[in-house]
Each structure stands twice: as structure tokens, then as C-alpha cells.
Design a protein around this motif. Structure first.
Motif, mmCIF file in Angstrom:
data_model
loop_
_atom_site.group_PDB
_atom_site.id
_atom_site.type_symbol
_atom_site.label_atom_id
_atom_site.label_comp_id
_atom_site.label_asym_id
_atom_site.label_seq_id
_atom_site.Cartn_x
_atom_site.Cartn_y
_atom_site.Cartn_z
ATOM 1 N N SER A 23 -17.408 -7.647 5.061
ATOM 2 C CA SER A 23 -16.113 -8.254 4.776
ATOM 3 C C SER A 23 -16.196 -9.154 3.550
ATOM 4 O O SER A 23 -17.243 -9.732 3.267
ATOM 5 N N GLU A 40 -7.975 -2.532 -7.707
ATOM 6 C CA GLU A 40 -8.722 -1.821 -6.673
ATOM 7 C C GLU A 40 -9.212 -0.465 -7.194
ATOM 8 O O GLU A 40 -8.403 0.331 -7.675
ATOM 9 N N HIS A 46 -4.530 -9.541 7.970
ATOM 10 C CA HIS A 46 -4.015 -8.615 6.967
ATOM 11 C C HIS A 46 -4.670 -7.237 7.080
ATOM 12 O O HIS A 46 -4.068 -6.241 6.704
ATOM 13 N N ASP A 47 -5.885 -7.195 7.599
ATOM 14 C CA ASP A 47 -6.686 -5.964 7.539
ATOM 15 C C ASP A 47 -7.511 -5.869 8.820
ATOM 16 O O ASP A 47 -7.610 -6.827 9.586
ATOM 17 N N GLU A 81 -13.405 -8.382 -4.825
ATOM 18 C CA GLU A 81 -12.268 -8.062 -3.948
ATOM 19 C C GLU A 81 -11.957 -6.564 -4.070
ATOM 20 O O GLU A 81 -12.392 -5.913 -5.001
ATOM 21 N N PHE A 82 -11.177 -6.047 -3.156
ATOM 22 C CA PHE A 82 -10.708 -4.664 -3.150
ATOM 23 C C PHE A 82 -11.861 -3.654 -3.019
ATOM 24 O O PHE A 82 -12.125 -2.875 -3.930
ATOM 25 N N HIS A 133 -9.721 -8.915 3.377
ATOM 26 C CA HIS A 133 -10.115 -7.500 3.384
ATOM 27 C C HIS A 133 -11.520 -7.275 3.922
ATOM 28 O O HIS A 133 -12.439 -8.026 3.612
ATOM 29 N N HIS A 134 -11.625 -6.237 4.690
ATOM 30 C CA HIS A 134 -12.928 -5.751 5.124
ATOM 31 C C HIS A 134 -13.308 -4.532 4.288
ATOM 32 O O HIS A 134 -12.429 -3.802 3.801
ATOM 33 N N ARG A 183 -6.655 2.595 8.517
ATOM 34 C CA ARG A 183 -7.993 3.144 8.254
ATOM 35 C C ARG A 183 -7.956 4.618 8.626
ATOM 36 O O ARG A 183 -7.271 5.015 9.574
ATOM 37 N N ASN A 212 0.861 -1.179 0.000
ATOM 38 C CA ASN A 212 0.000 0.000 0.000
ATOM 39 C C ASN A 212 0.900 1.232 0.000
ATOM 40 O O ASN A 212 2.102 1.150 0.311
ATOM 41 N N HIS A 224 -2.722 -2.071 -3.369
ATOM 42 C CA HIS A 224 -3.538 -0.983 -2.837
ATOM 43 C C HIS A 224 -2.926 0.382 -3.132
ATOM 44 O O HIS A 224 -1.734 0.494 -3.419
ATOM 45 N N HIS A 247 -2.676 -1.776 6.054
ATOM 46 C CA HIS A 247 -4.086 -1.398 5.932
ATOM 47 C C HIS A 247 -4.537 -0.413 6.990
ATOM 48 O O HIS A 247 -5.435 -0.711 7.787
#
Ligand code: CO
Length: 502
Positions: free
Chosen positions: A325, A432, A243-244, A376-377, A310-311, A191, A143, A492, A189
Motif C-alpha cells: 500500500s 498513473e 477510497h480503495d 502514487e498510482f 491506494h493499495h 479490482r 475512474n 485513473h 476502485h
């Protein structure tokens, strides 16, 4: 996780039913190294770049899939390469640079693989050459975020690399004013809370995990200047491959996937560490809820077995926590002998969007399938992060059922159940999307903005930056900006309204 679609979610989509959805040989072409570093104004444009779209889109992902012809075992082991697309006055400029990590510099000088990768890349010479080599190569490939006047390339198992946001030069490892130590983990990841409960200002919230027989989760909250203003650690039982995460105004929420880790094949040089993780379908996913500001205890609640990378988002409403999610029925495994380029998409479980409803007082979790299409993404309006929200945008397969490469962008209206799909099949392969709010948009119109997404065009063998009207994916793209080359499938990225590098 069940994968039987709920018929009520089968909303109308705009697709091209007669198109061939995808072709494996075409898809493979997006996984070639991009060795050259470019700087140019994009001049091959279909449509018009909106003049009020101003700022810089940063993307990260593996730029090299080989080192001097020696293939890496999995794209997740590829050296991080940053793309920056700057938008100003209806024009756009492209630049890419590899992150000059210690490992990248050494391997490029030696012209061979010198490090083992977490996802199975081995040094030449067989297991004996790899046994008991536990060095981590910080590949900075997951990312890239701009926060506190710093551009940072992130890779979850080690510290960030700081970059010059204008020219993308690597400035060195970043320790957040002494908060991190050499070798500290720092998730890829973070937020971004648009208004934290402390004082209403925006925050970057991130985490780090140290894992073994038990795991320690550390939460960091950074203010607008990049200073770490809150930091707290919590111990939870068991190995954690996380991961997230997601945030709400009051909580950080983690899904501890049901996996076990056997380090032996890694230690003796047979496998990468990531290949020593075994999914346990007989065990529940543990949902870990950590308060951001109060001393109330951490809660751990079991949910159905499944795997989450990923959420999408989380929020608090009516006394519940809601978490959306992307769930897989099991961990998508790359077998040690398998070639990722020969992925049998049909044989793998699709990622699907589920909603989890958590009641902390009653200690219950319920879940239901929101969207059966392989996706995804996820991305959403940055002001809705951690809040009740209406629209989610997500990379999606062309066909409504089954597992397949991402070829489109799906917009979900979580209020009405409506769906819109813009598909680039059969030639386009998606990554993404990033949602960019239109400047001066009505704050009550959540989808007033653009979606920016890099697609690999297998017909042209080049990548395109597609600008979609987030308000209506049924119309053709506002603009397609064709690059002079391909960009390997990325991971990302983020958008900042500051124009850098031009
Ligand atoms: Co990720």
C-alpha cells in the motif's frame, strides 16, 4: 508511519542528477480546464507505435477546474472528462468527452457553480448560500472501466455513468440490472480477479460504503457478462473514509484510516464534507478482512496509524496475507482557505510503499517500508492481481527522498530489490501508468509488455502519451505521442484490447 528509509531498499536508479526536478509554475500549468472536445489521429509522434499494441486506453479525471471562470476549490471536485486513445496497426486516435452528468449539464447551461463539492467547492454567495444544501453532484471523475460490454465512469459516492465506448456519449446512470438503487454508492476502485475461486472465470470485484457512526461495506462480484453474481454486506464500527481496497483469491481487504468526521462546518455551509475529516495520529489504522466466499467471521486487526488512498496489490502465501500500500504519515489536508495550486510539496509527507503481513490465525500485523521514494498510482500485470507478483510500476518523484510532484515511472522488482526509474524531469509531470501485456507474451515473463502513461509536458504546454518498454525502463520510450493540447492531471483509467471508436 515512519519515513526513515531502510538503506537496503536504496537500490540503483537511473536518474539525471543535474536536472532541476520540478518547478511549481510549470506544474500549475497542468491544472487548467480543457473545455474543448477533440477527435483526431495523433500525428506528432517520436518513435514508433508497436503494431501489436491494439486496443483502447481510457482515462478519467477532472476536465474542468473552473465553471465560466469561477474556480473550483480542489481538483477532486472537477467534472469528469474521459480521454480515449485507440491503438490500431501502428496508429493512434485521440478523443475526449465530458461525462454529461446532471450537474455538468445544469452548470454549463447556467454558466455558474450550482452545486457544492465534497472537497470544498462552494456556490457563490458565502456560507448562507451553501448552508443545509446536502445535494451531491455525481461528478463521475475518478475512474473508467470496460466490463460486461459496458463502459462506466465511476465516482465512489454515487452510481456509475454508462458511456458509449466508441463515441464516449453519456448513456445515463447505470444500475447493474437493478442491483444498485438511485443514489447508491459504488467505489471507483474495482479490482479485476483474473480467475475467481468460484469457477475460474474473471470477475470484477467492487465495493460500496455507507458510513456514519458505524459503516456498512457491501461487496459486489460481477461475472464477464456484467451480472452481479455475489453480493454481501458487513457492518463495522466507526466512520470509514475508504477510497480503495484489495483482493486475494479468498478475501477482500480494507484499510479503515484513523479519521473522525464532524459534519457541523459542512452543514452550516462553511466547508465541504471532505474538509470536515480530521486525521487521528493517536489511533491505529484498522485492517478489515472480509471473506469472499465463506461464512468465517470478518476480522479487524489494528496496525500503525497512517493514511492510505491506494493499495498496490495483495496476495496469500505461507499462511499469511500480504498487502502492499501507498502510505502517508497523515492525511494530506487541503486547508479550507488554501489554494491547491500553491501546494507546498516540501511541507507534506510523501506517499511511500509499505508491505503489511497479516496472519489471521495469530491475529497479528507486521509492516515494513519497501520504497521510500515519493510515489502514487501503482499498477501491475493484470494476471497477477491478488496473486504473488514480482513487478510493480508506479508514478514517482524524480528525487529519491522527500515529497514532490510525480515526474517519472518507477519499476520495482520485489524479488531482487532492483529499481528502474524513467524520469521526464524537468519538463514532464506524470500520472498513473497502465501496464498492457504484449499479445502472445511468454506467461512466465511478467514484465513483457508496455506501460502507457499520460505526461504533461510543461515546455510544450501539451500532454504526451508515453509508451515505455515495461521490461526495461532504462531505455528511452518506444514512442511519445504528442497531443494537440494538454489534458488536466487525471486520476485513473484502464486498457481494453478491443479497438473502439475508429
Ligand atoms: Co483512486
Amino acid at each position: 508511519m515512519q519515513t526513515v528509509p531502510d538503506q537496503s531498499t536504496q537500490a540503483k536508479v537511473t536518474t539525471t542528477p543535474d536536472a532541476n526536478p520540478y518547478n511549481l509554475q510549470d506544474w500549475q500549468k497542468g491544472y487548467r480546464s480543457l473545455k474543448q472536445e477533440h477527435d483526431y489521429w495523433i500525428d506528432d509522434i517520436e518513435g514508433e507505435i508497436p503494431t501489436d499494441l491494439q486496443g483502447t486506453l481510457f482515462r478519467n479525471g477532472p476536465g474542468l477546474l473552473d465553471v465560466n471562470g469561477q474556480r473550483i476549490h480542489h481538483p477532486f471536485d472537477g467534472d469528469g472528462m474521459i480521454s480515449a486513445i485507440a491503438f490500431k496497426d501502428g496508429r493512434a486516435h485521440y478523443r475526449n468527452r465530458f461525462v454529461r452528468t446532471e450537474g455538468f449539464v445544469a452548470e454549463q447551461a447556467a454558466q455558474k457553480i450550482l452545486y457544492r463539492g465534497v472537497f470544498g467547492t462552494q456556490k457563490p454567495g458565502g456560507w448562507l448560500a451553501n448552508a443545509f444544501d446536502f445535494r451531491l453532484k455525481n461528478i463521475a471523475n475518478t475512474n473508467v472501466v470496460y466490463w460486461g460490454d459496458k463502459l462506466m465512469a465511476l465516482w465512489e459516492a454515487a452510481e456509475p455513468h454508462r458511456l458509449d465506448p466508441n463515441m464516449l456519449d453519456t448513456l445515463g446512470l447505470e444500475y447493474l440490472n437493478g442491483t444498485l438503487q438511485p443514489g447508491s454508492a459504488f467505489s471507483a476502485h474495482p479490482r479485476f480477479d483474473p480467475a475467481c475461486a468460484d469457477d475460474g472465470s474473471p470477475r470484477m470485484v467492487n465495493f460500496a460504503i455507507k458510513t456514519g457512526l458505524s459503516s456498512t461495506i457491501t461487496i459486489y462480484e460481477l461475472d464477464l457478462t456484467g451480472q452481479v453474481v455475489r453480493q454481501h454486506s458487513h457492518s463495522v464500527p466507526g466512520f470509514a473514509f475508504v477510497h480503495d481496497f484489495v483482493i486475494t483469491p479468498n478475501y477482500c481487504i480494507f484499510f479503515q484510516n484513523p479519521v473522525t468526521f464532524n459534519p457541523l462546518p459542512f452543514a452550516v455551509g462553511l466547508r465541504g464534507a471532505g474538509e470536515c475529516i480530521t486525521f487521528r495520529a493517536d489511533q491505529p489504522t484498522q485492517i478489515i478482512v472480509i471473506p469472499r466466499y465463506t461464512q468465517e467471521p470478518v476480522q479487524i486487526l489494528p496496525a500503525e496509524s497512517g493514511f492510505v488512498f491506494h493499495h498496490a496489490n495483495a496476495f496469500e502465501q505461507d499462511g499469511n496475507l500480504y498487502v502492499d500500500s501507498i502510505c502517508y504519515a497523515k492525511l494530506p489536508v487541503v486547508e479550507p482557505e488554501a489554494d491547491y495550486l500553491k501546494t507546498k510539496f516540501d511541507a507534506l509527507e510523501p506517499g511511500q510503499l509499505w508491505r503489511f503481513t497479516i496472519n489471521l490465525a495469530a491475529k497479528t500485523v507486521q509492516w515494513h517500508l519497501v520504497e521510500p521514494r515519493c510515489c502514487e498510482f501503482p499498477t501491475l500485470h493484470p494476471q497477477q492481481v491478488g496473486r504473488p507478483y514480482r513487478y510493480l510500476y508506479i508514478g514517482a518523484a524524480h528525487s529519491p527522498l522527500g515529497n514532490a510532484p510525480l515526474q517519472g515511472i518507477l519499476k520495482l522488482d520485489l524479488e531482487t530489490g532492483n529499481r528502474q526509474l524513467w524520469s521526464a524531469a524537468p519538463w514532464g509531470y506524470a500520472g498513473e501508468p497502465v501496464f498492457v501485456p504484449r499479445p502472445n507474451a511468454d506467461p512466465h515473463v511478467e514484465d513483457d509488455g508496455w506501460l502507457l502513461a499520460l505526461f504533461f509536458n510543461a515546455k510544450l504546454e501539451r500532454s504526451e502519451l508515453v509508451i515505455l518498454d515495461a521490461g526495461n525502463l532504462n531505455r528511452e520510450p518506444i514512442a511519445r505521442l504528442r497531443l494537440k493540447h494538454h489534458v488536466p492531471y487525471g486520476l485513473h483509467g484502464s486498457f481494453t484490447p478491443t479497438v473502439f471508436g475508429i
